[in-house]
Design a protein around this motif. Structure first.
Motif, PDB file in Angstrom:
ATOM      1  N   THR A  72      11.945  90.019  59.728  1.00  0.00           N
ATOM      2  CA  THR A  72      12.097  90.918  58.581  1.00  0.00           C
ATOM      3  C   THR A  72      12.341  90.108  57.304  1.00  0.00           C
ATOM      4  OG1 THR A  72      13.041  92.576  60.045  1.00  0.00           O
ATOM      5  CG2 THR A  72      13.419  92.888  57.698  1.00  0.00           C
ATOM      6  N   ARG A 102       9.529  89.592  54.343  1.00  0.00           N
ATOM      7  CA  ARG A 102       9.841  90.081  52.994  1.00  0.00           C
ATOM      8  C   ARG A 102       9.446  89.038  51.946  1.00  0.00           C
ATOM      9  NH1 ARG A 102      15.842  91.905  51.079  1.00  0.00           N
ATOM     10  NH2 ARG A 102      16.371  89.866  51.939  1.00  0.00           N
ATOM     11  N   ASP A 132      17.728  91.071  48.230  1.00  0.00           N
ATOM     12  CA  ASP A 132      16.389  91.126  47.670  1.00  0.00           C
ATOM     13  C   ASP A 132      16.231  90.058  46.580  1.00  0.00           C
ATOM     14  OD1 ASP A 132      13.961  92.684  47.791  1.00  0.00           O
ATOM     15  OD2 ASP A 132      14.409  93.177  45.709  1.00  0.00           O
ATOM     16  N   ASN A 153       7.401  98.653  49.971  1.00  0.00           N
ATOM     17  CA  ASN A 153       8.320  97.603  49.521  1.00  0.00           C
ATOM     18  C   ASN A 153       9.572  98.199  48.919  1.00  0.00           C
ATOM     19  OD1 ASN A 153       6.741  95.554  50.368  1.00  0.00           O
ATOM     20  ND2 ASN A 153       5.775  95.169  48.401  1.00  0.00           N
ATOM     21  N   GLU A 173      13.209  97.575  50.175  1.00  0.00           N
ATOM     22  CA  GLU A 173      14.228  97.022  49.288  1.00  0.00           C
ATOM     23  C   GLU A 173      15.450  97.926  49.211  1.00  0.00           C
ATOM     24  OE1 GLU A 173      12.133  96.232  45.665  1.00  0.00           O
ATOM     25  OE2 GLU A 173      10.911  94.741  46.695  1.00  0.00           O
ATOM     26  N   THR A 219      17.317  97.692  52.478  1.00  0.00           N
ATOM     27  CA  THR A 219      17.923  96.380  52.685  1.00  0.00           C
ATOM     28  C   THR A 219      19.143  96.235  51.790  1.00  0.00           C
ATOM     29  OG1 THR A 219      15.740  95.525  53.159  1.00  0.00           O
ATOM     30  CG2 THR A 219      17.462  93.911  52.800  1.00  0.00           C
TER      31      THR A 219
END
Ligand SMILES: [Zn+2]
Length: 355
Positions: A33, A37, A173, A217, A221, A224
């Motif tokens: 992951t 990313r 991020d 995305n 984001e 996350t």
């Protein structure tokens, strides 16, 4: 001829052991992951330049593509550079950590591969990737992807998934943006990449695809940042094919007016279980992650149940729509099933939410 690069996000979602240390990250975020990313962000940045990109890992994470296959794909495509993105382990919960960049042991420091190694390391540090306390951050190793690729090949270990210093950083991020920017800057400079004018070419399909990627995305984001995993799922429809993966509720899985007959679900971190009911049939056995799919080809699904394999601080939600009509309400965990028995469904959405 434009420059060609193979980007390799190491491992797959289900590769045993490759995850953040539970005591530092309760979600035990999978290494793939984190790798993927950065790979996606790099691809987005490079889309402004005249460069050909191939991803040699499975971009859904479902399969851990073998190292031999990754190398073969890059060799067959005659790429100019093989770039493997990983995150490290071995700090065992200590403060030890930092960036490591590898070249193959047979390559010299001042050869083409060695020059890439130095350029990539310097560019990542300049972009703000933590240097940590590595005594020798530019290393050599006999890794298969470095050994069996014909072109210059570099493997980056972006930080440690079991370092009390690195882990909270590499989960952000912001860090992934820095890493991607560092890689992009280096490629643009060293391969003299020109800005592409392709951006101005209007192509509806490309725009739709990149819009979908953007939405995915954003979902990734958002989740996350909130320390939540996300659901990745896909369906098999009556027209005999598996459709593309969908992430959370950035989209739905299915095609309007086409009955769903199979379902695959996994989470970016953690484990999920699901079962389906078929029209005029029964509840089929529970399936865990992608060990199997739920459904029987040729039999339309009318109801779905989804639950987390282990209790957590988040929930999984599911909703379905019957053919030709609007969605039924969201169902949380296995409090209920989604669907109405006897009515085949054509759309499904699955998402992770805070409890
Ligand atoms: Zn790795």
């Amino acid at each position: 001829m434009s420059f060609k690069i193979a980007i390799d996000a190491g491992h797959g979602l289900y590769t045993a052991g490759k995850r953040c240390l539970a005591s530092l990250d309760s979600s035990e975020t999978r290494e793939w992951t984190l790798n993927s990313r950065i790979a996606e962000k790099l691809q987005n940045l490079l889309s402004n330049y005249d460069v050909e990109i191939i991803r040699v890992d499975d971009t859904t994470g479902a399969t851990d593509v073998t190292l031999a296959d990754r190398c073969a794909k890059a060799n067959l495509s005659n790429v100019d550079l093989y770039l493997s993105i990983h995150h490290n382990a071995g700090a065992n919960g200590t403060e030890s950590g930092g960036l490591e960049v590898y070249r193959h042991s047979s390559c010299t420091e001042n050869g083409e591969t060695g020059l890439w190694q130095t350029a990539i390391y310097d560019s990542l540090i300049n972009a703000g990737v933590p240097q940590g306390n590595r005594a020798n951050p530019k290393k050599t190793a006999d890794f298969q992807v470095l050994r069996n690729t014909k072109m210059s090949a570099i493997l980056c270990e972006m930080g440690f998934m079991d370092s009390s210093v690195d882990t909270s950083v590499i989960l952000t991020d912001k860090f992934a943006n820095k890493a991607a920017q560092g890689l992009c800057n280096c490629l643009v400079a060293k391969a003299s990449l020109a800005k592409s004018d392709a951006q101005s070419v209007s192509n509806t399909e490309t725009q739709t695809v990149s819009q979908a990627t953007k939405t995915i995305n954003q979902t990734v984001e958002t989740n996350t940042a909130a320390n939540l995993p996300y659901a990745v799922y896909q369906v098999y429809t009556k027209a005999n094919k598996w459709l593309s993966n969908v992430v959370d509720d950035s989209d739905y899985a299915g095609i309007k007016r086409r009955a769903i007959q199979g379902l695959y679900v996994n989470l970016s971190a953690g484990s999920v279980q699901y079962q389906v009911h078929t029209v005029g049939g029964k509840w089929l056995p529970w399936v865990t992650d992608r060990l199997d799919y739920a459904g029987v080809f040729g039999k339309n699904i009318d109801a779905v149940r989804v639950k987390l394999a282990h209790a957590n601080n988040y929930s999984v939600q599911c909703r379905v729509a019957p053919i030709g009509s609007d969605y039924y309400p969201w169902v949380t965990d296995d409090n209920d099933y989604a669907g109405v028995l006897g009515k085949a469904i054509d759309r499904i959405q699955i998402r992770i939410v805070n409890k």
